[in-house]
Write a protein that holds these residues in place. Structure first.
Motif, PDB file in Angstrom:
ATOM      1  N   ALA A 179     -20.239  33.336 -27.100  1.00 49.91           N
ATOM      2  CA  ALA A 179     -19.009  33.295 -27.242  1.00 49.91           C
ATOM      3  C   ALA A 179     -18.245  34.815 -26.992  1.00 49.91           C
ATOM      4  N   PHE A 180     -16.968  34.739 -26.269  1.00 48.90           N
ATOM      5  CA  PHE A 180     -16.475  35.874 -25.620  1.00 48.90           C
ATOM      6  C   PHE A 180     -15.093  36.228 -26.196  1.00 48.90           C
ATOM      7  N   LEU A 181     -14.649  37.307 -26.131  1.00 53.78           N
ATOM      8  CA  LEU A 181     -13.369  37.642 -26.276  1.00 53.78           C
ATOM      9  C   LEU A 181     -12.748  37.569 -25.139  1.00 53.78           C
ATOM     10  N   GLY A 182     -11.315  37.375 -25.263  1.00 47.86           N
ATOM     11  CA  GLY A 182     -10.574  37.384 -23.953  1.00 47.86           C
ATOM     12  C   GLY A 182     -10.233  36.138 -23.537  1.00 47.86           C
ATOM     13  N   GLY A 183     -10.728  34.808 -24.055  1.00 46.05           N
ATOM     14  CA  GLY A 183     -10.521  33.604 -23.484  1.00 46.05           C
ATOM     15  C   GLY A 183     -11.104  33.145 -22.452  1.00 46.05           C
ATOM     16  N   GLY A 184     -10.825  31.800 -21.842  1.00 43.63           N
ATOM     17  CA  GLY A 184     -11.574  31.398 -20.515  1.00 43.63           C
ATOM     18  C   GLY A 184     -12.631  30.615 -20.829  1.00 43.63           C
ATOM     19  N   PRO A 185     -13.289  29.886 -20.086  1.00 40.36           N
ATOM     20  CA  PRO A 185     -14.533  29.016 -20.116  1.00 40.36           C
ATOM     21  C   PRO A 185     -15.416  29.520 -20.868  1.00 40.36           C
ATOM     22  N   GLY A 186     -16.228  28.888 -21.936  1.00 39.56           N
ATOM     23  CA  GLY A 186     -17.063  29.392 -22.918  1.00 39.56           C
ATOM     24  C   GLY A 186     -17.003  30.393 -23.924  1.00 39.56           C
ATOM     25  N   SER A 187     -15.689  30.543 -24.241  1.00 38.21           N
ATOM     26  CA  SER A 187     -15.099  31.665 -25.084  1.00 38.21           C
ATOM     27  C   SER A 187     -15.863  31.335 -26.571  1.00 38.21           C
ATOM     28  N   GLY A 188     -15.496  29.987 -26.758  1.00 41.61           N
ATOM     29  CA  GLY A 188     -15.997  29.789 -28.156  1.00 41.61           C
ATOM     30  C   GLY A 188     -14.964  30.110 -29.098  1.00 41.61           C
ATOM     31  N   THR A 189     -15.086  29.702 -30.246  1.00 42.90           N
ATOM     32  CA  THR A 189     -14.151  30.235 -31.451  1.00 42.90           C
ATOM     33  C   THR A 189     -14.649  31.266 -32.054  1.00 42.90           C
ATOM     34  N   VAL A 190     -13.753  32.599 -32.227  1.00 42.45           N
ATOM     35  CA  VAL A 190     -14.231  33.880 -32.660  1.00 42.45           C
ATOM     36  C   VAL A 190     -13.090  34.172 -33.745  1.00 42.45           C
ATOM     37  N   ARG A 191     -13.631  34.491 -34.948  1.00 40.08           N
ATOM     38  CA  ARG A 191     -12.494  35.019 -35.893  1.00 40.08           C
ATOM     39  C   ARG A 191     -12.054  36.270 -35.863  1.00 40.08           C
ATOM     40  N   PRO A 206      -8.310  39.494 -31.687  1.00 40.35           N
ATOM     41  CA  PRO A 206      -9.240  40.103 -30.650  1.00 40.35           C
ATOM     42  C   PRO A 206      -8.954  39.910 -29.159  1.00 40.35           C
ATOM     43  N   ALA A 207      -9.157  40.796 -28.603  1.00 38.90           N
ATOM     44  CA  ALA A 207      -8.850  40.904 -27.083  1.00 38.90           C
ATOM     45  C   ALA A 207      -9.639  41.957 -26.448  1.00 38.90           C
ATOM     46  N   VAL A 208     -10.200  41.808 -25.012  1.00 38.56           N
ATOM     47  CA  VAL A 208     -10.927  42.763 -24.236  1.00 38.56           C
ATOM     48  C   VAL A 208     -10.455  42.397 -22.711  1.00 38.56           C
ATOM     49  N   PRO A 209     -10.045  43.220 -22.096  1.00 38.68           N
ATOM     50  CA  PRO A 209      -9.717  43.078 -20.633  1.00 38.68           C
ATOM     51  C   PRO A 209     -10.875  42.772 -19.828  1.00 38.68           C
ATOM     52  N   ARG A 210     -10.695  41.628 -19.068  1.00 36.59           N
ATOM     53  CA  ARG A 210     -11.948  41.103 -18.319  1.00 36.59           C
ATOM     54  C   ARG A 210     -12.778  42.383 -17.740  1.00 36.59           C
ATOM     55  N   ALA A 211     -12.297  43.425 -17.265  1.00 32.75           N
ATOM     56  CA  ALA A 211     -13.111  44.334 -16.578  1.00 32.75           C
ATOM     57  C   ALA A 211     -13.864  45.157 -17.482  1.00 32.75           C
ATOM     58  N   VAL A 212     -13.477  45.233 -18.741  1.00 31.27           N
ATOM     59  CA  VAL A 212     -14.249  45.790 -19.819  1.00 31.27           C
ATOM     60  C   VAL A 212     -15.199  45.131 -20.618  1.00 31.27           C
ATOM     61  N   PRO A 214     -18.197  43.796 -20.147  1.00 31.04           N
ATOM     62  CA  PRO A 214     -19.819  44.195 -20.383  1.00 31.04           C
ATOM     63  C   PRO A 214     -19.769  45.232 -21.467  1.00 31.04           C
ATOM     64  N   ALA A 215     -18.963  46.041 -21.887  1.00 25.88           N
ATOM     65  CA  ALA A 215     -18.871  46.764 -22.990  1.00 25.88           C
ATOM     66  C   ALA A 215     -18.647  46.318 -24.326  1.00 25.88           C
ATOM     67  N   ALA A 216     -17.828  45.421 -24.569  1.00 30.65           N
ATOM     68  CA  ALA A 216     -17.345  44.967 -25.641  1.00 30.65           C
ATOM     69  C   ALA A 216     -16.943  43.539 -26.030  1.00 30.65           C
ATOM     70  N   ALA A 217     -17.171  42.671 -25.266  1.00 29.51           N
ATOM     71  CA  ALA A 217     -16.718  41.344 -25.225  1.00 29.51           C
ATOM     72  C   ALA A 217     -17.363  40.138 -25.942  1.00 29.51           C
ATOM     73  N   LEU A 218     -18.704  40.471 -26.075  1.00 36.61           N
ATOM     74  CA  LEU A 218     -19.401  39.343 -26.839  1.00 36.61           C
ATOM     75  C   LEU A 218     -19.106  39.153 -28.452  1.00 36.61           C
ATOM     76  N   ALA A 219     -19.107  38.045 -28.955  1.00 36.25           N
ATOM     77  CA  ALA A 219     -19.066  37.644 -30.161  1.00 36.25           C
ATOM     78  C   ALA A 219     -20.187  36.827 -30.796  1.00 36.25           C
ATOM     79  N   GLY A 220     -20.522  36.705 -32.047  1.00 37.64           N
ATOM     80  CA  GLY A 220     -21.412  35.590 -32.599  1.00 37.64           C
ATOM     81  C   GLY A 220     -21.890  35.886 -34.115  1.00 37.64           C
ATOM     82  N   ARG A 221     -22.907  35.689 -34.540  1.00 36.41           N
ATOM     83  CA  ARG A 221     -23.416  35.852 -35.819  1.00 36.41           C
ATOM     84  C   ARG A 221     -24.370  36.638 -36.231  1.00 36.41           C
ATOM     85  N   VAL A 222     -24.442  37.075 -37.262  1.00 41.41           N
ATOM     86  CA  VAL A 222     -25.553  37.940 -37.831  1.00 41.41           C
ATOM     87  C   VAL A 222     -26.853  37.411 -37.477  1.00 41.41           C
TER      88      VAL A 222
END
Length: 436
Positions: A179-191, A206-212, A214-222
């Motif tokens: 799950a990734f912030l920023g949309g696009g393929p494979g982004s998944g549903t993020v609260r 939630p939004a992260v520029p594509r270039a950034v 690797p620093a902050a775009a993942l999402a998921g569960r505990v």
């Protein structure tokens, strides 16, 4: 701690801090306990009956670091090869920067890439062109842009996008649905998250520029965070060793330089913040973004992994309370160094501060320090938050947010040995240069 007791604690904290979704997982010798809770008034949502995906924010950096170490193990990257050997163009001023410097925030690069992020390649080039705050390896300064460069190194080594590489090399083998912030393929549903104001909750998308990414775009569960943390335990199984070998794990768990992440942790490894002494060390990272909070802790020796997420900016305060309760009932969770102000000391009462007024810069980030008519030093950060400063000797200071004076953060000033002038400030993980 069993799931029932963990749920009681989490429910009380969610109510106290008006958090609509809070989730926590603790892995120990007896297995994994998971709890979820929520406060129905926080964001128009009633509780947290099921696990939801929330932004990992800067905890993403740990996943990026692990993929980089996988590539080092395979011989596709080298921790000590100059970055300029892989990336072109790369400014001469940053010629000494290596992957080891980047992963430990000791590169000297600015915190954020100058200008519009653009592509990862453009952001990496602009970051190098901005020059260095200090010689690589000689100091610590938290750098999101440095992990943009790490992501770009991963892409050049694999021929894949960073998203595809982290999915194929790490998330997939750990059975984590990407799950990734920023949309696009494979982004998944993020609260998304929210901030609680006097007028009620305000949603934050939630939004992260594509270039950034690797620093902050993942999402998921505990549960995903706990699965990742399990890679770094002393008693990890063979499957974990196949994914990340012992040498890579050891490298990530040890500080490569003597540079001190003042106020954030006791030391810093390759990706991980390090708390406590080497004999009883905790690994961790604290992150906030888009009105959410994400916290991860690993104690390799005892086999403990602790993960906490909240869909509120108040999650950081709830995490502090949770860690204190856990320390009282069980594991002594590794935390940043405590403040130094004695209880009851008024902000600004000790004015043993150097001449520090003026502008302090890190790339395009600017902090300002001024003094009130009463002589109290006030720091304003790039978000407009004001802190009252109290000096403790010549270098160290504590900073109390004007809106939360019971909260204390540590910082320090550094003096040029030749001129005797105060030229650098370390605060919030960043090293700031004094503007002329």
């Amino acid at each position: 701690m069993d799931a029932r007791r963990l749920g009681e604690i989490l429910g009380e904290l969610a109510h106290r801090h008006r958090i609509s979704v809070a989730q926590c997982a603790v892995r120990g010798p007896g297995g994994i306990s998971v709890a979820r809770a929520g406060h129905h008034d926080a964001a128009g949502a009633g509780g947290a009956a099921e696990s939801v995906r929330l932004p990992f924010a800067s905890v993403t950096k740990l996943f990026t670091a692990a993929v980089a170490l996988q590539l080092v193990t395979d011989g596709d990257l080298d921790l000590d090869e100059p970055v300029r050997a892989r990336l072109s163009p790369w400014a001469d001023a940053a010629s000494g920067v290596t992957l080891r410097h980047l992963l430990s925030h000791c590169s000297g690069l600015v915190c954020d890439a100058p200008g519009e992020p653009g592509s990862a390649a453009q952001a990496a080039t602009a970051t190098a062109a901005a020059g260095l705050l200090f010689p690589p390896g000689s100091a610590f300064s938290y750098s999101n842009a440095g992990f943009t460069v790490v992501g770009r190194l991963i892409e050049t080594a694999t021929g894949m996008s960073w998203r595809q590489a982290v999915t194929d090399f790490l998330l997939g083998p750990l059975d984590i649905a990407p799950a990734f912030l920023g949309g696009g393929p494979g982004s998944g549903t993020v609260r998304g998250g929210h901030v609680v104001t006097r007028n009620g909750p305000v949603p934050v998308a939630p939004a992260v520029p594509r270039a950034v990414e690797p620093a902050a775009a993942l999402a998921g569960r505990v549960e995903d965070l706990v699965a990742f943390g399990g890679l770094f335990l002393d008693d990890r199984g063979g499957a974990a060793r196949a994914l990340l070998d012992d040498e890579a794990v050891a490298a990530m768990r040890q500080p490569p330089f003597d540079a001190v992440p003042f106020g954030l942790a006791d030391a810093w490894g390759l990706g991980w913040a390090l708390y406590g002494t080497a004999a009883d060390r905790w690994l961790g990272l604290d992150a906030a973004g888009a009105g959410t909070a994400c916290h991860l802790r690993v104690h390799p020796a005892s086999g403990t992994v602790l993960a906490f997420q909240a869909d509120s900016a108040a999650g950081a305060a709830a995490w502090d309370d949770l860690a204190a309760l856990l320390r009282a009932e069980g594991p002594a969770v590794g935390m940043p160094p405590a403040g130094v102000t004695a209880p009851g000391t008024d902000a600004g009462a000790d004015r043993a501060l150097p001449d520090c007024t003026g502008r302090w810069v890190n790339g395009e980030t600017v902090y300002r320090i001024s003094r009130t008519a009463a002589g109290t030093a006030v720091l304003e950060d790039d978000d407009g938050t004001e802190y009252f400063l109290s000096g403790h000797g010549v270098q160290v200071f504590s900073a109390r947010p004007a809106e939360k004076p019971d909260t204390e953060h540590l910082g320090r000033f550094l003096t040029d040995p030749e001129s005797g002038r105060t030229t650098l400030m370390q605060f919030g993980g960043r090293l700031m240069q004094r503007a002329a």
